[in-house]
Design a protein around this motif. Structure first.
Motif, PDB file in Angstrom:
ATOM      1  N   ASP A   1     -52.505  10.937  31.424  1.00  0.00           N
ATOM      2  CA  ASP A   1     -52.938  10.714  30.039  1.00  0.00           C
ATOM      3  C   ASP A   1     -51.885  11.189  29.038  1.00  0.00           C
ATOM      4  O   ASP A   1     -52.216  11.757  27.991  1.00  0.00           O
ATOM      5  CB  ASP A   1     -54.280  11.414  29.774  1.00  0.00           C
ATOM      6  N   GLY A   2     -50.611  10.990  29.381  1.00  0.00           N
ATOM      7  CA  GLY A   2     -49.519  11.318  28.470  1.00  0.00           C
ATOM      8  C   GLY A   2     -49.088  12.764  28.476  1.00  0.00           C
ATOM      9  O   GLY A   2     -48.142  13.130  27.776  1.00  0.00           O
ATOM     10  N   ALA A   3     -49.754  13.610  29.248  1.00  0.00           N
ATOM     11  CA  ALA A   3     -49.426  15.031  29.285  1.00  0.00           C
ATOM     12  C   ALA A   3     -48.825  15.404  30.632  1.00  0.00           C
ATOM     13  O   ALA A   3     -48.953  14.681  31.619  1.00  0.00           O
ATOM     14  CB  ALA A   3     -50.671  15.873  29.009  1.00  0.00           C
ATOM     15  N   CYS A   4     -48.190  16.564  30.662  1.00  0.00           N
ATOM     16  CA  CYS A   4     -47.584  17.110  31.874  1.00  0.00           C
ATOM     17  C   CYS A   4     -48.613  18.020  32.538  1.00  0.00           C
ATOM     18  O   CYS A   4     -49.012  19.042  31.956  1.00  0.00           O
ATOM     19  CB  CYS A   4     -46.332  17.895  31.483  1.00  0.00           C
ATOM     20  N   VAL A   5     -49.061  17.639  33.746  1.00  0.00           N
ATOM     21  CA  VAL A   5     -50.142  18.370  34.404  1.00  0.00           C
ATOM     22  C   VAL A   5     -49.760  18.718  35.841  1.00  0.00           C
ATOM     23  O   VAL A   5     -48.762  18.247  36.373  1.00  0.00           O
ATOM     24  CB  VAL A   5     -51.447  17.531  34.425  1.00  0.00           C
TER      25      VAL A   5
ATOM     26  N   THR B   1     -54.591  20.683  35.597  1.00  0.00           N
ATOM     27  CA  THR B   1     -54.268  21.715  34.611  1.00  0.00           C
ATOM     28  C   THR B   1     -53.143  21.196  33.739  1.00  0.00           C
ATOM     29  O   THR B   1     -52.085  20.809  34.247  1.00  0.00           O
ATOM     30  CB  THR B   1     -53.810  23.017  35.308  1.00  0.00           C
ATOM     31  N   VAL B   2     -53.357  21.162  32.425  1.00  0.00           N
ATOM     32  CA  VAL B   2     -52.317  20.694  31.506  1.00  0.00           C
ATOM     33  C   VAL B   2     -51.353  21.849  31.233  1.00  0.00           C
ATOM     34  O   VAL B   2     -51.770  22.924  30.801  1.00  0.00           O
ATOM     35  CB  VAL B   2     -52.928  20.188  30.179  1.00  0.00           C
ATOM     36  N   PHE B   3     -50.067  21.616  31.491  1.00  0.00           N
ATOM     37  CA  PHE B   3     -49.057  22.641  31.254  1.00  0.00           C
ATOM     38  C   PHE B   3     -48.231  22.357  30.015  1.00  0.00           C
ATOM     39  O   PHE B   3     -47.658  23.268  29.424  1.00  0.00           O
ATOM     40  CB  PHE B   3     -48.142  22.786  32.473  1.00  0.00           C
ATOM     41  N   ASN B   4     -48.147  21.100  29.615  1.00  0.00           N
ATOM     42  CA  ASN B   4     -47.386  20.771  28.407  1.00  0.00           C
ATOM     43  C   ASN B   4     -47.823  19.394  27.935  1.00  0.00           C
ATOM     44  O   ASN B   4     -47.846  18.450  28.728  1.00  0.00           O
ATOM     45  CB  ASN B   4     -45.878  20.784  28.711  1.00  0.00           C
ATOM     46  N   ASP B   5     -48.186  19.289  26.656  1.00  0.00           N
ATOM     47  CA  ASP B   5     -48.580  17.976  26.137  1.00  0.00           C
ATOM     48  C   ASP B   5     -47.383  17.202  25.597  1.00  0.00           C
ATOM     49  O   ASP B   5     -47.542  16.125  25.023  1.00  0.00           O
ATOM     50  CB  ASP B   5     -49.671  18.100  25.067  1.00  0.00           C
ATOM     51  N   ASP B   6     -46.173  17.749  25.814  1.00  0.00           N
ATOM     52  CA  ASP B   6     -44.934  17.065  25.420  1.00  0.00           C
ATOM     53  C   ASP B   6     -44.011  17.012  26.646  1.00  0.00           C
ATOM     54  O   ASP B   6     -43.167  17.884  26.842  1.00  0.00           O
ATOM     55  CB  ASP B   6     -44.255  17.814  24.275  1.00  0.00           C
ATOM     56  N   PRO B   7     -44.190  15.988  27.489  1.00  0.00           N
ATOM     57  CA  PRO B   7     -43.398  15.912  28.721  1.00  0.00           C
ATOM     58  C   PRO B   7     -41.893  15.886  28.480  1.00  0.00           C
ATOM     59  O   PRO B   7     -41.132  16.437  29.288  1.00  0.00           O
ATOM     60  CB  PRO B   7     -43.878  14.607  29.365  1.00  0.00           C
ATOM     61  N   ALA B   8     -41.449  15.268  27.397  1.00  0.00           N
ATOM     62  CA  ALA B   8     -40.010  15.220  27.115  1.00  0.00           C
ATOM     63  C   ALA B   8     -39.466  16.619  26.849  1.00  0.00           C
ATOM     64  O   ALA B   8     -38.368  16.972  27.284  1.00  0.00           O
ATOM     65  CB  ALA B   8     -39.726  14.294  25.936  1.00  0.00           C
TER      66      ALA B   8
ATOM     67  N   HIS C   1     -38.118  15.045  38.950  1.00  0.00           N
ATOM     68  CA  HIS C   1     -39.053  14.284  39.785  1.00  0.00           C
ATOM     69  C   HIS C   1     -40.283  13.968  38.935  1.00  0.00           C
ATOM     70  O   HIS C   1     -41.028  14.878  38.539  1.00  0.00           O
ATOM     71  CB  HIS C   1     -39.447  15.111  41.011  1.00  0.00           C
ATOM     72  N   LEU C   2     -40.487  12.697  38.638  1.00  0.00           N
ATOM     73  CA  LEU C   2     -41.571  12.269  37.756  1.00  0.00           C
ATOM     74  C   LEU C   2     -42.625  11.501  38.550  1.00  0.00           C
ATOM     75  O   LEU C   2     -42.293  10.710  39.433  1.00  0.00           O
ATOM     76  CB  LEU C   2     -41.039  11.366  36.636  1.00  0.00           C
ATOM     77  N   VAL C   3     -43.897  11.720  38.209  1.00  0.00           N
ATOM     78  CA  VAL C   3     -44.989  10.996  38.852  1.00  0.00           C
ATOM     79  C   VAL C   3     -45.960  10.511  37.783  1.00  0.00           C
ATOM     80  O   VAL C   3     -46.446  11.302  36.972  1.00  0.00           O
ATOM     81  CB  VAL C   3     -45.751  11.876  39.867  1.00  0.00           C
TER      82      VAL C   3
ATOM     83  N   ILE D   1     -38.846  10.954  28.277  1.00  0.00           N
ATOM     84  CA  ILE D   1     -38.095  11.881  29.124  1.00  0.00           C
ATOM     85  C   ILE D   1     -36.680  11.357  29.362  1.00  0.00           C
ATOM     86  O   ILE D   1     -35.695  12.098  29.254  1.00  0.00           O
ATOM     87  CB  ILE D   1     -38.816  12.099  30.464  1.00  0.00           C
ATOM     88  N   LEU D   2     -36.567  10.072  29.666  1.00  0.00           N
ATOM     89  CA  LEU D   2     -35.245   9.480  29.913  1.00  0.00           C
ATOM     90  C   LEU D   2     -34.371   9.562  28.666  1.00  0.00           C
ATOM     91  O   LEU D   2     -33.154   9.777  28.761  1.00  0.00           O
ATOM     92  CB  LEU D   2     -35.399   8.030  30.363  1.00  0.00           C
ATOM     93  N   ALA D   3     -34.978   9.398  27.504  1.00  0.00           N
ATOM     94  CA  ALA D   3     -34.223   9.460  26.248  1.00  0.00           C
ATOM     95  C   ALA D   3     -33.801  10.888  25.905  1.00  0.00           C
ATOM     96  O   ALA D   3     -32.773  11.098  25.251  1.00  0.00           O
ATOM     97  CB  ALA D   3     -35.055   8.872  25.105  1.00  0.00           C
ATOM     98  N   ALA D   4     -34.578  11.856  26.376  1.00  0.00           N
ATOM     99  CA  ALA D   4     -34.350  13.252  25.982  1.00  0.00           C
ATOM    100  C   ALA D   4     -33.421  14.001  26.924  1.00  0.00           C
ATOM    101  O   ALA D   4     -32.973  15.104  26.601  1.00  0.00           O
ATOM    102  CB  ALA D   4     -35.688  13.981  25.895  1.00  0.00           C
ATOM    103  N   THR D   5     -33.132  13.427  28.100  1.00  0.00           N
ATOM    104  CA  THR D   5     -32.351  14.153  29.097  1.00  0.00           C
ATOM    105  C   THR D   5     -31.198  13.287  29.610  1.00  0.00           C
ATOM    106  O   THR D   5     -31.184  12.072  29.430  1.00  0.00           O
ATOM    107  CB  THR D   5     -33.234  14.564  30.297  1.00  0.00           C
ATOM    108  N   ASP D   6     -30.251  13.942  30.259  1.00  0.00           N
ATOM    109  CA  ASP D   6     -29.072  13.220  30.752  1.00  0.00           C
ATOM    110  C   ASP D   6     -28.819  13.474  32.236  1.00  0.00           C
ATOM    111  O   ASP D   6     -27.717  13.276  32.732  1.00  0.00           O
ATOM    112  CB  ASP D   6     -27.833  13.600  29.941  1.00  0.00           C
TER     113      ASP D   6
END
Length: 240
Positions: free
Chosen positions: A11-15, A26-33, A48-50, A69-74
């Motif tokens: 649902d758009g969050a990092c869990v 368990t939601v650990f971050n609502d901003d995955p990027a 590693h993304l799922v 995530i792809l836009a925010a990291t290299d």
């Protein structure tokens, strides 16, 4: 060995899930990027993304979060969950993914995996998720009568870049990885194997290293989020 920090998207969050149960997230971050950037800034060289929703839906659901995530990291990233046809594979690789992970389709349509590996060399991995040694599919909702080793061996000559082996009953449970099963799989095939599920301490990483199996790396999620494992220390163990 490579440390692969897990960013599981629901649902758009990092869990993180407990033993693959979607209702135990368990939601650990609502901003995955932002989470991805934090891992990279800590020294991680892969992600590693799922797409958890996608694994159940059979099609990408958290595409927006992955693209952010792809836009925010290299650093290179691999993605699994809901990738079940060549068009989706090609789309994701064009968007900048280094590697797609094919799970359910590896059981349902092994020829598609072979074709994808031929068309996109080095960019296709197979995700093998097992419960009591038997492969589970459809977001782990269905257990098959195929053993993890038998499935892996079907792709020995296909040019698959890696196998991500997850012991479902260890995933998110902080009980340590199934080292015996992971090592046995790595010894049974020539494809590089990445260990997943239950990595909860530096001792777990040391044990994977000490197993003598030719492992490519290890995935860790919850232990990185709650501070049981620090990225720099984990990378030092895996490099040593």
């Amino acid at each position: 060995m490579i440390l692969y920090p897990a960013i599981d998207l629901k649902d758009g969050a990092c869990v993180r899930l407990y033993k693959g149960e979607m209702d135990q997230a368990t939601v650990f971050n609502d901003d995955p990027a932002a989470q991805a950037r934090a891992f990279v800034e800590a020294g991680c060289e892969w992600l590693h993304l799922v797409d958890l929703n996608g694994a159940f839906a059979g099609a990408p659901v958290n595409a927006g979060a992955v693209e952010a995530i792809l836009a925010a990291t290299d650093v290179p990233a691999q993605l699994g969950g809901g990738i079940r046809d060549l068009a989706t594979i090609e789309t994701w690789l064009e968007k900048g993914l280094a590697r797609v992970i094919l799970g359910t389709v590896a059981v349902r349509d092994p020829e598609l995996v072979r074709e994808a590996a031929r068309l996109f060399p080095g960019k296709v991995a197979v995700g093998i998720d097992a419960r009591d040694g038997m492969v589970a599919v459809e977001g782990w909702a269905e257990t098959t009568d195929i053993t993890a080793t038998d499935l892996a061996r079907r792709f020995e000559d296909a040019g698959v870049a890696a196998i991500i082996y997850t012991d479902i009953d260890r995933d998110g449970a902080m009980q340590g990885p199934n080292i015996e099963a992971t090592a046995a799989l790595a010894h049974a095939v020539s494809i590089p194997v990445i260990a997943s599920g239950g990595v909860s301490s530096l001792d777990d990483l040391r044990a994977l290293k000490a197993s003598g199996a030719p492992l490519d790396g290890a995935i860790s999620g919850r232990a990185l989020y709650d501070g049981r494992i620090s990225v720099p220390e984990a990378m030092k163990v895996l490099a040593g």
